[in-house]
Design an enzyme around this catalytic site. Structure first.
Site, PDB file in Angstrom:
ATOM      1  N   ARG A 240       0.844  -1.187   0.000  1.00 28.06           N
ATOM      2  CA  ARG A 240       0.000   0.000   0.000  1.00 28.06           C
ATOM      3  C   ARG A 240       0.882   1.240   0.000  1.00 28.06           C
ATOM      4  O   ARG A 240       1.899   1.296   0.693  1.00 28.06           O
ATOM      5  CB  ARG A 240      -0.919   0.012   1.233  1.00 28.06           C
ATOM      6  CG  ARG A 240      -2.097  -0.961   1.144  1.00 28.06           C
ATOM      7  CD  ARG A 240      -3.093  -0.520   0.087  1.00 28.06           C
ATOM      8  NE  ARG A 240      -4.306  -1.336   0.058  1.00 28.06           N
ATOM      9  CZ  ARG A 240      -4.500  -2.352  -0.753  1.00 28.06           C
ATOM     10  NH1 ARG A 240      -3.546  -2.710  -1.595  1.00 28.06           N
ATOM     11  NH2 ARG A 240      -5.647  -3.009  -0.737  1.00 28.06           N
ATOM     12  N   GLU A 269      -4.050   7.341  -5.345  1.00 30.21           N
ATOM     13  CA  GLU A 269      -4.404   6.412  -6.422  1.00 30.21           C
ATOM     14  C   GLU A 269      -5.850   6.647  -6.826  1.00 30.21           C
ATOM     15  O   GLU A 269      -6.716   6.786  -5.964  1.00 30.21           O
ATOM     16  CB  GLU A 269      -4.212   4.961  -5.968  1.00 30.21           C
ATOM     17  CG  GLU A 269      -2.769   4.591  -5.719  1.00 30.21           C
ATOM     18  CD  GLU A 269      -2.602   3.115  -5.392  1.00 30.21           C
ATOM     19  OE1 GLU A 269      -3.605   2.357  -5.436  1.00 30.21           O
ATOM     20  OE2 GLU A 269      -1.474   2.710  -5.090  1.00 30.21           O
ATOM     21  N   HIS A 287      -0.395  -0.005  -9.900  1.00 31.70           N
ATOM     22  CA  HIS A 287      -1.085  -0.901  -8.951  1.00 31.70           C
ATOM     23  C   HIS A 287      -1.740  -2.091  -9.674  1.00 31.70           C
ATOM     24  O   HIS A 287      -2.954  -2.288  -9.644  1.00 31.70           O
ATOM     25  CB  HIS A 287      -2.146  -0.145  -8.142  1.00 31.70           C
ATOM     26  CG  HIS A 287      -2.428  -0.789  -6.826  1.00 31.70           C
ATOM     27  ND1 HIS A 287      -2.712  -0.081  -5.683  1.00 31.70           N
ATOM     28  CD2 HIS A 287      -2.445  -2.094  -6.459  1.00 31.70           C
ATOM     29  CE1 HIS A 287      -2.912  -0.909  -4.671  1.00 31.70           C
ATOM     30  NE2 HIS A 287      -2.760  -2.146  -5.126  1.00 31.70           N
ATOM     31  N   GLY A 289      -0.530  -5.383  -9.222  1.00 31.84           N
ATOM     32  CA  GLY A 289       0.083  -6.583  -8.648  1.00 31.84           C
ATOM     33  C   GLY A 289      -0.704  -7.858  -8.878  1.00 31.84           C
ATOM     34  O   GLY A 289      -0.135  -8.922  -9.121  1.00 31.84           O
TER      35      GLY A 289
END
Length: 320
Positions: A240, A269, A287, A289
């Site tokens: 995060r 974000e 972001h 992942g």
């Protein structure tokens, strides 16, 4: 036959997930895939029995207090739940679940990509070739930091941290970790446990963050802690954005104490930190992942499994 529970799917999930949801529920699907405001979330709660949100939908204390009593469960399409005020939702009697287990390997792959890319000047190298500016070579050209045999520090040795450690062992890395509690010997697999973050930092040529964002971990990697890393260390964050003091990271990179960083998440974000774009030693991704087809299907199905259990009258597997 009783009516199917009504579910709002707040983002466009995988095709397989949406097909199953449409089959088993009276599903309202946000096919436009846009973000919903707090007022829109509250308004939708009066129309449905359940919501499947992502980390982009924020259930703050204010939102939780305004949710309609009809809403009974929030089945998150994510592992992290820092976008949910759990005490406030619990006080309203709203069940909350997440999707652990299923995205560990995909996220660990991205951590490996970021570590390698940051260590070997991927941003600068790609730009040179892509822009037609690669017109020079020498033994001192684009010399990076070797991953093989280096010391890897991991903060947060949960599912993703352990998956990353398994992959890093393929590069003969020496694994060190800090966790709230020590793992059993089988799960450690030879990794060295550190009782304090400070002890871990001192031996981390590469440091990878895999812990949740909580009030206690917000700003975890601040200027003081970044300074405790060895000179030339590289920071990786696939957890995060709130874990990292971004101003302190920029300073540590600018003064040369850190060689590079690999980031898949940011304080803001979507969008990220515009100041990072000026630094070619920051390798960034938006972001993503868990963004593989297999993992997205698994996350969606895990959220639906939790809904299925809840509406059968059972305790969902991932009830928080």
């Amino acid at each position: 036959m009783s009516a199917k529970p009504k579910v709002w799917i707040a983002r466009k999930l995988s095709d397989a997930t949406l097909e199953r949801a449409a089959r088993d529920y009276d599903a309202i699907i946000n096919m436009d895939d846009g973000l919903s405001s707090a007022d829109e979330i509250v308004a939708m709660s009066a129309k449905v029995d359940a919501i499947i949100p992502c980390h982009s939908e924020h259930f703050t204390e204010d939102v939780a207090n305004r949710l309609d009593p009809r809403l009974k469960i929030i089945a998150n399409h994510s592992v992290g739940v820092d976008h949910c005020n759990l005490p406030a939702l619990k006080a309203r009697g709203i069940a909350v679940t997440n999707t652990p287990d299923v995205l560990s390997d995909a996220t660990a792959e991205i951590a490996m990509l970021l570590m390698l890319g940051a260590a070997r000047h991927a941003v600068k190298g790609d730009h040179l070739v892509r822009s037609g500016q690669w017109d020079f070579w020498s033994p001192s050209f684009m010399v990076g930091k070797q991953v093989t045999g280096a010391r890897l520090g991991i903060i947060g040795m949960g599912r993703v941290g352990q998956a990353f450690a398994r992959k890093a062992r393929g590069f003969d890395m020496e694994i060190h970790y800090y966790n709230r509690s020590r793992l059993d010997p089988g799960s450690e697999a030879g990794a060295t446990f550190h009782e304090t973050i400070e002890s871990l930092l001192a031996v981390s040529d590469f440091l990878s963050l895999h812990c949740p964002a909580t009030p206690e971990t917000t700003g975890l990697m601040n200027a003081e802690r970044l300074a405790q890393l060895p000179a030339g260390a590289i920071l990786i964050n696939t957890a995060r954005g709130a874990l990292v003091d971004e101003a302190a990271l920029l300073e540590a990179l600018a003064d040369g104490h850190l060689a590079a960083a690999g980031l898949d998440c940011f304080v803001k974000e979507p969008g990220g930190n515009p100041a990072f774009a000026e630094h070619q030693n920051i390798f960034m991704l938006p972001h993503i992942g868990s963004a593989t087809t297999r993992t997205r299907d698994a996350m969606g199905f895990r959220a639906l499994d939790n809904l299925d259990a809840f509406f059968r009258g059972d305790t969902p597997k991932d009830l928080l």
